[in-house]
Structure formats: C-alpha cells, structure tokens
Write a protein that holds these residues in place. Structure first.
Motif, mmCIF file in Angstrom:
data_model
loop_
_atom_site.group_PDB
_atom_site.id
_atom_site.type_symbol
_atom_site.label_atom_id
_atom_site.label_comp_id
_atom_site.label_asym_id
_atom_site.label_seq_id
_atom_site.Cartn_x
_atom_site.Cartn_y
_atom_site.Cartn_z
ATOM 1 N N THR A 116 1.703 3.378 98.154
ATOM 2 C CA THR A 116 1.264 2.644 96.984
ATOM 3 C C THR A 116 1.091 3.460 95.636
ATOM 4 O O THR A 116 0.565 4.601 95.865
ATOM 5 C CB THR A 116 0.336 1.749 97.089
ATOM 6 O OG1 THR A 116 -0.779 2.730 97.938
ATOM 7 C CG2 THR A 116 0.546 0.707 98.326
ATOM 8 N N ALA A 152 -4.346 -1.516 95.978
ATOM 9 C CA ALA A 152 -3.194 -0.950 95.606
ATOM 10 C C ALA A 152 -2.078 -1.632 96.438
ATOM 11 O O ALA A 152 -2.181 -1.845 97.526
ATOM 12 C CB ALA A 152 -2.888 0.578 95.765
ATOM 13 N N GLN A 153 -0.990 -2.007 95.889
ATOM 14 C CA GLN A 153 -0.101 -3.077 96.551
ATOM 15 C C GLN A 153 1.409 -2.538 96.462
ATOM 16 O O GLN A 153 1.719 -1.781 95.149
ATOM 17 C CB GLN A 153 -0.101 -4.327 95.637
ATOM 18 C CG GLN A 153 0.644 -5.387 96.344
ATOM 19 C CD GLN A 153 0.781 -6.698 95.613
ATOM 20 O OE1 GLN A 153 1.952 -7.318 95.367
ATOM 21 N NE2 GLN A 153 -0.442 -7.376 95.539
ATOM 22 N N THR A 154 2.187 -2.655 97.514
ATOM 23 C CA THR A 154 3.588 -2.353 97.343
ATOM 24 C C THR A 154 4.282 -3.606 97.772
ATOM 25 O O THR A 154 3.648 -4.307 98.936
ATOM 26 C CB THR A 154 3.901 -1.008 98.062
ATOM 27 O OG1 THR A 154 5.269 -0.726 98.126
ATOM 28 C CG2 THR A 154 3.675 -0.908 99.493
ATOM 29 N N ARG A 155 5.591 -3.686 97.627
ATOM 30 C CA ARG A 155 6.546 -4.888 98.192
ATOM 31 C C ARG A 155 7.466 -4.007 98.583
ATOM 32 O O ARG A 155 8.476 -3.551 98.074
ATOM 33 C CB ARG A 155 6.822 -6.002 97.188
ATOM 34 C CG ARG A 155 5.542 -6.786 96.749
ATOM 35 C CD ARG A 155 5.716 -7.355 95.766
ATOM 36 N NE ARG A 155 4.352 -8.362 95.370
ATOM 37 C CZ ARG A 155 4.434 -9.512 95.320
ATOM 38 N NH1 ARG A 155 5.515 -10.214 95.029
ATOM 39 N NH2 ARG A 155 3.159 -10.109 94.903
ATOM 40 N N ARG A 156 7.854 -4.082 100.099
ATOM 41 C CA ARG A 156 8.889 -3.438 100.706
ATOM 42 C C ARG A 156 9.351 -4.477 101.842
ATOM 43 O O ARG A 156 8.541 -5.106 102.312
ATOM 44 C CB ARG A 156 8.636 -1.941 101.109
ATOM 45 C CG ARG A 156 8.247 -0.996 100.001
ATOM 46 C CD ARG A 156 7.553 0.104 100.754
ATOM 47 N NE ARG A 156 7.103 0.865 99.465
ATOM 48 C CZ ARG A 156 7.447 2.135 99.164
ATOM 49 N NH1 ARG A 156 8.536 2.744 99.789
ATOM 50 N NH2 ARG A 156 6.896 2.685 98.225
#
Lengths: 93, 251
Positions: free
Chosen positions: B74, B143-147
């Motif tokens: 992230t 914190a962010q993620t897009r997967r």
C-alpha cells in the motif's frame, strides 16, 4: 545530466524525484513519496510515458494527464502539475 | 452477516505483509470478508509502496537493532510498528460493504475503528484521506490497495508511541530541522495509553476494535484460521517477495 529534488506539492505530499536528462529531454525519471496512487502500477506507467518528454512544464503535465486518463488512475496527495514542478526542480529550474 | 476474524498474534514484518497479501489474493466474492488483528515481533519499519527505502530509512541502524524493514503493498508513508494493534480488512471490490469511491471506502472502513475507540472511552474521528484522530492528534494511520478485484485496507492503532525512537530509525529530507520536526510530530501524534493515562493490553484493544467492526458493518466476527491454501501462499510470498532485497529496495 542528473538531478534530484524534494518538493512539497501544495496541499499534497512530499515528492522526491531522480532525473536523468539530455538535451532538454527526459531519459529517466523516478518519482517516490508517501502519496497514494490507484492502481499502483500506474506510477511506473507515468514514469515510462515521461521518457523522451521535453523538460517543459506543459509537455510534462500533458504526458502525465494522458497516462492518468488512459489508465483511469486515482491520485491522492499528488497531481500532474505538482509532479511537473518537482521534475523541473530536479532539472534545476 | 458473518465475517471471518483472524487473530494471528505477533509475527515478523515479512510474514505480516505476506499474510495480508495472501488473504487478498485468494479472497472470492462469495467468501465472508476477513478482519485480521496482529502485532509485530520484532518491531519493524514499513515503508509505503512508492517510497525509496534508501531515502526514508536508516536501514543499517535498523539492522543493528534487529528491527525489520519492509515495503508494503500500500501507498503512504513510513511507519514504525512497535506498541500497536494492526488490523487488516479484505472484501471483494464488488461488495456493497464498501464504496467504489476510494475516499468513501476509507471513511467506511475507518469508521469501524472510530466505533472501536468508543469502547475504549475515546472520542475519535476520521480525517480524510486516511487518518483517525483523537483531540486533533493522530492515533491511527490507514492504507488501502485494490488488487485481484478485492479491497485490502490495513492500518495501525497506536497503543503507545515513541517519536524519538521512531525518528532515530527514519531519515528526514533536511537534517538541520530534524529536531523541530520531531517536536511537531510529538504534538500531532498520540496513543491510547497517552489518552487514557494507563497501559492497555493488546487483547483489550482487539476486543474493542472487534466490537467496532461488528457495529459498523452490522456483522458478527467469527473467529477463524487461515486456510491451508492461504498459509501456503503466505509462506511463498514471504520467501519470494517481502523478505527479498529486490522488493524492499525496488524504488
């Protein structure tokens, strides 16, 4: 020629630039910092697209804008103008 | 609605990041969302996906002190993980639990923590993009993620904070103003212990945050385990990615 900069984007994050340029064109640029960009591989796409771009504010902004739109990137804490200013600072402007 | 709750205890930084990644990689829309609570042993510095380790961290000093350094999946900044509860949340991007809009989804997931802090008698609020504050002082970073069509958000809940120690491990752009920067951060950051004037246990914080997630999503968190497939993938990702110099020094 090689240049480096640390630039605080107004209302945004601290961005660090490593730049390699020749005859007013970008050979290589690396953008680092504590910002967010979705999806994350978009930053490498921005860096790649900038190769060969003229070291001039509008050209840099246009190149970044193109990659952002083409890949539907979401930027938080940075923007094309801020990145362009950071790159030009690394050049020594 | 039921969520899976994982309490994976204290692990090294490479395992911690690998477990979050494995959960996010294997999550399917039909699976219940996962909430994970964890800690760090040894203490660790994590850096944001876009940061340069060499520019942000006193890596030699960390090595001498036995502190791990790891690059996250992230974005965001460098974090010193010591006395804190870390959480991660994984759900499908298609899920109606979180908005497609990234800012909205931060707000929604972070509200679990805001509600959790209430159970610790702390009045917290979300500050966009990704902070939670108590009395205007930061107590949680997220914190962010897009997967893989999934949303992974992780973040810290500070139980205690040692700003001097943190800055002894981090590099700053201008050494001349380091002292001033440390003073500013001391004023801007707080912790649960600080606010409550007593020492909280990890389990007390995790209980409060569990309630926060349950209330926020109107869900029940059912204690579960990593699946064999997740555990196996986490081992592989730890070995091939998070413990590798190629990953940690990649920018």
């Amino acid at each position: 020629m090689i240049g480096k900069s640390v630039y605080k984007i107004p209302e945004g994050k601290l961005v660090k630039i490593s730049l390699d340029f020749k005859e007013e064109k970008i050979n290589f640029v690396r953008i680092t910092g504590d910002f967010f960009l979705h999806p994350e591989n978009g930053l490498e796409l921005i860096e790649q697209e900038l190769k060969g771009t003229e070291l001039e504010k509008e050209s840099i902004i246009q190149s970044i804008q193109k990659t952002v739109e083409k890949n539907s990137l979401d930027l938080f804490g940075l923007n094309p103008k801020g990145i362009a200013d950071a790159i030009l600072k690394a050049k020594g402007d | 609605m039921e969520f899976r709750l994982l309490e994976t205890g204290f692990n090294d930084s490479f395992s911690n990041m690998a477990i979050d990644t494995a959960i996010n990689t294997l999550h399917k829309p039909e699976n219940p969302p996962t909430v994970r609570f964890y800690g760090w042993a040894p203490s660790a510095v994590s850096i944001g996906y876009f940061q340069s380790l060499k520019e942000e961290v006193e890596d030699e000093k960390c090595r001498e002190k036995g502190i791990d350094v790891v690059r996250r999946l992230t974005g965001g900044g460098a974090v010193f993980h010591e006395k804190e509860l870390t959480y991660s949340f994984v759900c499908s991007e298609k899920s109606e639990l979180v908005s497609k809009n990234i800012l909205e989804s931060y707000k929604k997931i972070c509200n679990s923590l805001v509600l959790g802090f209430k159970h610790l008698n702390l009045k917290a609020s979300f500050v966009p993009l990704n902070d939670i504050v108590v009395k205007n002082q930061k107590i949680s970073g997220n914190a962010q993620t897009r997967r893989n069509n999934n949303v992974l958000q992780h973040g810290t809940v500070l139980m205690e904070v040692d700003v001097d120690k943190m800055f002894s491990l981090l590099l700053v752009p201008d050494e001349k103003i380091k002292g001033k920067l440390i003073e500013t951060v001391k004023q801007r950051v707080t912790s649960i212990n600080n606010q409550l004037n007593r020492k909280v246990e990890f389990s007390e914080v995790s209980k409060a945050m569990k309630k926060g997630f349950e209330e926020n999503f109107n869900a029940e968190l059912i204690k579960g385990e990593l699946t064999a497939e997740e555990a196996k993938l986490a081992e592989k990702i730890k070995k091939e990615k998070f413990s590798q110099k190629g990953w940690n020094y990649k920018r």
